[in-house]
Scaffold this motif. Structure first.
Motif, short mmCIF file in Angstrom:
data_model
loop_
_atom_site.label_atom_id
_atom_site.label_comp_id
_atom_site.label_asym_id
_atom_site.label_seq_id
_atom_site.Cartn_x
_atom_site.Cartn_y
_atom_site.Cartn_z
N HIS A 42 0.83 -1.20 0.00
CA HIS A 42 0.00 0.00 0.00
C HIS A 42 0.87 1.26 0.00
O HIS A 42 0.65 2.19 -0.77
CB HIS A 42 -0.92 -0.03 1.23
N HIS A 95 -3.79 9.09 0.87
CA HIS A 95 -2.99 8.02 1.46
C HIS A 95 -2.15 8.52 2.63
O HIS A 95 -2.05 7.86 3.66
CB HIS A 95 -2.11 7.35 0.39
N ASP A 148 -9.52 4.22 3.93
CA ASP A 148 -9.35 3.78 2.55
C ASP A 148 -10.13 2.48 2.38
O ASP A 148 -9.81 1.47 3.03
CB ASP A 148 -7.85 3.58 2.29
N TRP A 175 -10.58 1.17 -0.80
CA TRP A 175 -10.17 0.49 -2.03
C TRP A 175 -9.80 -0.95 -1.65
O TRP A 175 -9.23 -1.19 -0.58
CB TRP A 175 -8.94 1.18 -2.63
MN MN3 Z 1 -5.15 2.97 -1.02
#
Ligand code: MN3
Length: 224
Positions: free
Chosen positions: A31, A86, A168, A170
């Motif tokens: 990540h 991020h 996050d 995702w």
């Molecule tokens: Mn991410």
């Protein structure tokens, strides 16, 4: 802080295995070192090709997307958003069980969401409601706490919201450990939230009732 071009991938504020057993070491390597690195490389390349963007900080680019030339708005939203989101996400976590919300933040959470458990349930519900990829957020909007979601790498900055916490969702953030079980990931992520950081962000943002729009901005009209 590395807020201006050229952007570098600043190290995580903890070791890659610090969030275990809730978030695994391999996911953190991929990540941070691959996904975030790609956004950083893409953003640097975009600014290299459009040097007018280099005058502005990461946050300034995102708060004022609509002031950018039309052709740059989407790539900046995606790449600068990917860097900002991020970094914000990684900074919002820490070793499990290190901190809890401070008294002021607890008071505000209780005022807005009735109690901490209700806040957690509503935040989880929001995180599960993101269709496809995106983020769940706790933000300040006109001095009030609000839970919201953004698709892709969009940020709350362009909505004049002051971000306090993001998650996050995702699939790359959880698929290796939690497979398709986003709900289990959300539950485990709550164990590694850096509440000291969230409380500090709350202190900094609280009272700025007009939100991010009050931040003086030099304008980008000349760039077009
Ligand atoms: Mn991410």
């Amino acid at each position: 802080m590395n807020c201006f071009y050229p952007f570098i991938n600043t190290p995580l504020p903890y070791s890659y295995d610090a969030l275990m057993p809730f978030i695994d070491e391999t996911t953190m390597h991929l990540h941070h070192d691959r996904h975030l690195q790609t956004y950083i490389d893409n953003l640097n390349a975009l600014i290299e090709a459009n040097p007018c963007l280099a005058h502005y900080s990461l946050e300034e680019l995102l708060r004022n997307l609509c002031g950018l030339p039309a052709a740059l708005q989407l790539p900046v939203r995606n790449q600068a958003g990917g860097v900002y989101n991020h970094r914000f996400f990684f900074d919002g976590m820490e070793r499990p069980g290190q901190s809890s919300p401070d008294a002021e933040l607890i008071k505000a959470l209780n005022r807005q969401f009735h109690d901490f458990n209700t806040f957690q349930s509503l935040f989880k519900e929001a995180a599960l409601s993101v269709f496809g990829s995106g983020y769940a957020w706790l933000v300040l909007e006109r001095g009030r706490l609000r839970i919201t979601v953004t698709p892709n790498q969009d940020t709350p900055l362009e909505c004049c919201q002051y971000p306090l916490l993001n998650l996050d969702v995702w699939e790359h953030a959880y698929y290796l450990k939690h497979y398709n079980l986003r709900a289990a990931y959300v539950d485990e992520w709550f164990c590694v939230v850096n509440w000291n950081m969230v409380s500090r962000r709350f202190q900094a943002g609280h009272g700025r009732r007009r939100g991010c729009c009050e931040v003086p901005f030099r304008g980008m009209g000349h760039m077009i």
